[in-house]
Design an enzyme around this catalytic site. Structure first.
Site, PDB file in Angstrom:
ATOM      1  N   LYS A  81       3.612  -0.339  12.628  1.00  5.26           N
ATOM      2  CA  LYS A  81       3.804  -0.721  10.521  1.00  5.26           C
ATOM      3  C   LYS A  81       4.426   0.421   9.612  1.00  5.26           C
ATOM      4  O   LYS A  81       4.762   1.855   9.758  1.00  5.26           O
ATOM      5  CB  LYS A  81       2.698  -0.621  10.174  1.00  5.26           C
ATOM      6  CG  LYS A  81       1.973  -1.592   9.065  1.00  5.26           C
ATOM      7  CD  LYS A  81       0.461  -0.822   8.179  1.00  5.26           C
ATOM      8  CE  LYS A  81       0.182  -2.016   7.226  1.00  5.26           C
ATOM      9  NZ  LYS A  81      -1.582  -1.597   6.962  1.00  5.26           N
TER      10      LYS A  81
ATOM     11  N   SER B 148      -2.565  -5.851   5.405  1.00  7.64           N
ATOM     12  CA  SER B 148      -1.593  -5.293   5.047  1.00  7.64           C
ATOM     13  C   SER B 148      -0.177  -5.221   6.017  1.00  7.64           C
ATOM     14  O   SER B 148       0.669  -5.252   5.971  1.00  7.64           O
ATOM     15  CB  SER B 148      -1.291  -4.136   4.499  1.00  7.64           C
ATOM     16  OG  SER B 148      -2.618  -3.645   4.813  1.00  7.64           O
TER      17      SER B 148
ATOM     18  N   SER C  63      -6.940  -4.926   7.755  1.00  8.77           N
ATOM     19  CA  SER C  63      -6.012  -4.823   7.039  1.00  8.77           C
ATOM     20  C   SER C  63      -4.683  -5.349   8.533  1.00  8.77           C
ATOM     21  O   SER C  63      -3.740  -5.684   8.374  1.00  8.77           O
ATOM     22  CB  SER C  63      -4.358  -3.769   7.065  1.00  8.77           C
ATOM     23  OG  SER C  63      -4.812  -3.655   5.203  1.00  8.77           O
TER      24      SER C  63
END
Lengths: 491, 492, 96
Positions: B80, B155, B179
């Site tokens: 990420k 996310s 997330s």
């Protein structure tokens, strides 16, 4: 309109002091804390630059030094304390928040004793000592040395993340003089504890003052925070200025506003700041769990705390030293330790005190070195003093020997160089010398014998002659005794 | 014949060791798969083809010389983009970081790369991890590889989508309020939000520091165990990291016919009043049967404070911490900046107003508002107290049960671009994920199967602190029954 | 109590954000909804409840005082917009 002539104003002052704690590395990262002579921004890393993703790790030495400083100020060490993020935007603050313990501090509820303006002892209460990180340093291109008006500012983050202790007093200070005495005493104690060098010239000690005044007609002015004082003199002047300014406002029937003012040392005035200091806010620092210090650790640190200057001075007086000598010797721990080492090595305390206060401190001053860097070590000085006491050296000659020692000579070399023979003058030689001197000065002897020398000046004169003959190697008291006994024998 | 990109972590590691294929071949196949899908999926912000290939060649060199190999040697990975990678652009999905290439690496990337994992790219995410659709990214949205008109969740949507579409066998995300678990569920793969403190946060660009935790996405539970074995390490650079070296993720007791005998799996009483999309409600019923068949006992726990206050409490704390974490972005030291500002304040305002997106600005304003000295006690401090009640409620619940079975989301992934007029309604949909972060618990999201429309349907197991391994062990048993997650078409 | 445009503008300024009129209108709506949400806390008696700040680690680890230079400080300096000299440059400071 109040009658100005009859109004009096009582200042109420609290002092906030920031000191750099003495450590090898910064408070939350491993960057070196010693950057004095280094390039700007050469001691930086992701943590003290607040780079995204970086996290603080607390330096154990900072906690220990904080405890030591707190103990030196008679504070109680708190077993569990917290860190907060104090939020405000400023370019010297890399994260735009400062990590600080704020009002849940490592040490609290201390005090220091000073003399008030009337000369009576007075306790200044210390609310707390808390740990926090320092910000970077701003340089600016304005001509008058002020930030205001500068076209560009330049930031050096070497100082960012240096460990600070903020020491907050209660509003117990009543004058600028008391303020200076308080910070002087405080500085001496934290230096004693080894917690901080508190070198004012290096910016290791900075002051803010909360000043308000109470009018004799019962009106109070609001509290004004005066910031940006970097010397004792600036602290004194800023407080004096603020007391006058606030008293004038009240005298004229005005109101003193709660605000933050900045001390301008060049102009000798304070000016209101547009930044609302009281507006700053806090959240718990989620990256640092509570700081817990065990009772064992507290005791261990307490054991490291040296005897404090007041207690030392008191003990020196009990050893027979004068108040002045005791005060001077106890002022710096290095000097005190030098003196104590001298005594421990067998020197007479009175004479050692006298030597350290005069010769040693003069040499330190002349050479601009620390007492620990002096070529004359305490045991050597003790030996020199012992020889004076044993009559092997006169005081005058010993001072010459001391000069030699300062140059790095050994005691024997220094004695030789001074021209003094080892072992002083033996009794027979002295007796002969005295007899010869008396014979050579019959008129002086006459005056003495006729009783005109009531003040002993003539005897002193003869004593001087003998001493000169012995090149100062004789003991003055022995010479005096020999002269008196010789004159007695003439009767 | 399986394509190389379809292989899992263990299969790749073994294949490279046994010289059935090279690390470079694996990397190139995965990269090829990624490029084939990227046009539709847009899971990546940065593809690291050159550095990745160089690293893969290095691994192949070790294989050729017979040198010792790390436990993840040659396994491609996607991180990420809020995980710092030395020398490789790290954006957190924001414009404000500009082309920032961190001068240091997050501990998790240090651990993975020294275990031999090879970086294939940095994945798209909601800006600063604030969002649950990947739609707040400054780099545009990511699509769900099962249906590219739909969101992948967020996310960590880019990481989830890339594992689901077969770019890589595993990826890392971060989970502040769901997330990892929510996009894992939307994309039909496994996602673990570890116990707070189990995986180092050092080098993770912080959102809500007391809630954030890094964790893996995989297509098999066994792979997840291999990754956790590498990641679950105490890190002296993260003061909230805990030494749990006694947990061995690679060891699993052999199970009989009733592998979950003696386990108590609970449903949350209060959650049963809330509406769920039918496929999710059906999945819960099915899972209850499966658990019972495996010998587990189904129980009930009551979490009234969680049900009523967790959402408000979470957003209050996350916003309060976030606004301080994001204060550092001012254009002075790194990232996006402007050179034309007349004064310092103008510069700060211009950098931050242009650099941050709308959702981030909203949450910064919320955090600033809640922590104002006049409101702090009423909101921020109150939230930290409510959080105590929430953690306490979970603690009591876990005195009697081993884990909780619950939805990840109330609905299946929505269409890209759809959004609630009232942001708070969107926040309510996080009710099933964020209480886990409030109490620092582990949460494990798994795929139960697929809806009639072909979308994956996920659920999650939540356990007490440090029960991560137990959750994975249950997950392993479930995977045997439910089958391994499939690789999505990825728009092809 | 609902916050108005001026309140929200001031809060945004505190956070160093300047908002367009559209953004401001959205922010006012957002923050008031947010406050409505967190107003729920007032239903609870929190007087004797300790704040929760740390999930597990309740003792701050301490690091030994060993200096170690970060070897890539040059890379930090390289990120400056104005890379001249050893300093970080900022425009005129008008706050004080």
């Amino acid at each position: 309109m109040p009658d100005k002539t009859t109004l009096t104003f009582t200042p109420v002052i609290g002092i906030e002091i920031h000191i750099h704690l003495k450590t090898k590395s910064k408070v939350f990262c491993s960057c070196s804390a010693d950057y004095t002579n280094d390039e700007p921004n050469s001691h930086i890393c992701p943590v003290c630059m607040g780079l995204p993703g970086s996290m603080p790790v607390l330096n154990k030495a900072v906690v220990q030094q904080g405890m030591l400083a707190g103990m030196a100020l008679n504070c109680t060490v708190q077993p569990t304390t917290y860190f907060f993020r104090k939020c405000y935007f400023y370019p010297d603050l890399p994260k735009n928040y400062q990590i600080t313990q704020s009002d849940l501090p490592i040490a609290a509820n201390g005090w220091l004793e000073i003399d008030d303006d009337a000369g009576n002892p007075k306790k200044i209460r210390i609310n707390r000592l808390h740990l926090e990180e320092d910000a970077g340093k701003l340089h600016h291109s304005a001509a008058d040395g002020r930030l205001e008006g500068a076209e560009t500012s330049w930031v050096d983050y070497n100082r960012s993340g240096l460990p600070l202790a903020e020491i907050v007093s209660e509003p117990d200070v009543s004058s600028a003089r008391e303020a200076v005495e308080y910070v002087t005493a405080l500085r001496r104690r934290v230096r004693y504890a080894g917690a901080s060098d508190a070198d004012l010239e290096k910016g290791m000690m900075r002051f803010d003052a909360n000043v308000s005044v109470k009018c004799s007609d019962g009106r109070w002015g609001r509290r004004v925070e005066v910031k940006n004082m970097n010397s004792f003199r600036a602290l004194e002047r800023a407080i004096e200025y603020e007391i006058k300014r606030q008293s004038k406002v009240l005298a004229e029937g005005g109101e003193v506003l709660q605000e933050t003012r900045h001390w301008n040392d060049a102009k000798g005035t304070t000016t209101a700041s547009r930044v609302k200091e009281f507006y700053r806010k806090f959240i718990v620092e989620p990256d640092l769990p509570p700081l817990v210090v065990s009772p064992q650790w507290v005791e261990e640190v307490r054991g490291m705390l040296p005897e404090m200057p007041n207690e030392k001075a008191l003990r020196y007086k009990e050893m027979g030293l004068s108040e002045v000598d005791a005060g001077v010797l106890a002022d710096s721990i290095d000097v005190a330790q030098y003196f104590e080492a001298c005594v421990a090595a067998g020197a007479n305390p009175l004479r050692a005190g006298n030597w350290v206060r005069t010769e040693v401190l003069r040499a330190v001053n002349d050479k601009q070195v620390g007492v620990t860097d002096l070529a004359v070590k305490p045991d050597t000085l003790a030996e020199l003093i012992r020889r004076i006491d044993e009559g092997k050296l006169s005081t005058t000659l010993a001072k010459n020997v001391f000069e030699g020692l300062l140059e790095g000579l050994s005691l024997d070399e220094a004695v030789k160089k001074s021209g003094a023979a080892e072992g002083g003058v033996d009794a027979n030689a002295l007796e002969n010398l005295v007899r010869a001197t008396i014979e050579a000065n019959p008129d002086v002897i006459g005056e003495i014998r006729s009783g005109k020398d009531t003040k002993g000046k003539k005897v002193k004169f003869l004593q001087g002659l003998v001493m000169r003959e012995t090149k100062g190697q004789a003991r003055p008291d022995e010479v005096a005794a020999a002269i008196e006994s010789a004159i007695e024998n003439l009767k | 014949m399986m394509e190389l990109y379809e292989l899992g972590v263990r299969e790749i590691v073994e294949g490279i060791r046994e010289k059935r294929f090279s690390a470079l071949e694996v990397f190139d196949e995965c990269l090829g798969r990624a490029l084939a899908c990227e046009g539709k999926v847009s899971a990546l912000i940065t593809a690291t083809a050159d550095t990745g290939r160089a690293h893969a060649r290095q691994i192949d060199g070790y294989v050729a010389k017979g040198e010792p190999l790390g436990p993840l040697a040659g396994v491609p990975v996607i991180l990420k983009d809020n995980i710092c990678t030395h020398g490789i652009r790290t954006t957190a999905g924001s414009r404000i970081l500009g082309r920032w290439a961190p001068p240091y690496s997050a501990t998790v990337w240090d651990l993975l790369s020294s275990a031999g994992a090879v970086l294939l790219g940095k994945s798209n995410m909601d800006e600063f991890a604030m969002g649950n659709t990947c739609g707040t990214s400054a780099f545009g949205p990511t699509a769900n590889p099962w249906d590219v008109s739909r969101v992948p969740g967020g996310s960590s949507g880019g990481s989830a989508a890339s594992v689901a579409a077969g770019y890589v066998p595993f990826a890392l995300g971060s989970d502040t309020g769901g997330s990892i678990r929510q996009p894992a569920s939307y994309c039909g793969i496994f996602g673990l939000k570890p116990t707070y403190g189990l995986v180092s946060r050092y080098g993770l660009i912080a959102y809500g520091s007391s809630l954030d935790q890094i964790g893996p996405f995989t297509r098999s539970v066994e792979d997840m165990e291999l990754i956790m074995h590498v990641l679950a390490r105490h890190d002296p650079k993260d003061s909230t990291s805990v030494d749990k070296s006694e947990i061995d993720f690679t060891r699993r007791e052999s199970k009989g016919e009733k592998p979950l005998k003696g386990k108590r799996v609970a449903l949350v009483k209060e959650f049963q009043d809330f509406t769920l999309d039918p496929p999710i409600a059906d999945a819960i019923k099915r899972l209850i049967r499966i658990f019972e068949e495996m010998g587990a006992e189904i129980a009930q726990v009551s979490l009234p404070t969680v049900a009523r206050y967790a959402v408000a409490c979470y957003y209050a704390i996350a916003a309060s911490e976030a606004h301080t974490n994001l204060a550092r972005f001012d254009g002075v030291r790194y990232g996006y900046t402007v050179t034309t500002a007349a004064g310092l304040r103008d510069m700060f305002e211009e950098v931050r107003s242009k650099g941050f997106g709308a959702e981030v600005k909203s949450r910064i304003i919320a955090g600033t508002c809640l922590t104002e000295p006049v409101r702090s006690e009423e909101y921020y401090v109150a939230a930290t107290r409510v959080r105590t009640l929430i953690a306490e409620e979970f603690r009591k619940a876990f005195e009697n049960v081993d884990c909780i079975l619950q939805p990840v989301t109330p609905s299946l992934p929505g269409k890209i671009g759809e959004s609630d007029e009232d942001a708070m309604k969107g926040y309510e949909s996080d009710l099933y994920t964020l209480p886990v972060n409030m109490a620092g618990l582990p949460g494990f999201s798994f795929c139960t199967g697929y809806s009639d429309s072909g979308l994956p349907v996920g659920l999650q197991l939540v356990g007490p602190r440090w029960s991560d391994k137990n959750l994975l062990n249950m997950g392993f048993e479930l995977e045997k029954v439910l089958g391994a997650p499939k690789i999505a078409r990825g728009g092809n | 109590m609902k916050l108005g445009s001026d309140d929200v503008r001031a809060i945004a300024a505190e956070a160093r954000l300047s908002l367009t009129d559209t953004e401001l209108a959205g922010a006012v709506r957002y923050i008031n909804n947010f406050l409505d949400m967190v107003d729920r806390f007032k239903e609870l008696d929190l007087k004797n409840v300790e704040p929760f700040c740390f999930a597990e680690t309740n003792v701050c680890p301490l690091r030994e005082d060993l200096p170690a230079a970060f070897t890539r400080s040059e890379e930090i300096l390289a990120d400056r917009a104005d890379g001249t000299g050893a300093f970080f440059k900022v425009p005129r400071i008008m706050e004080e």
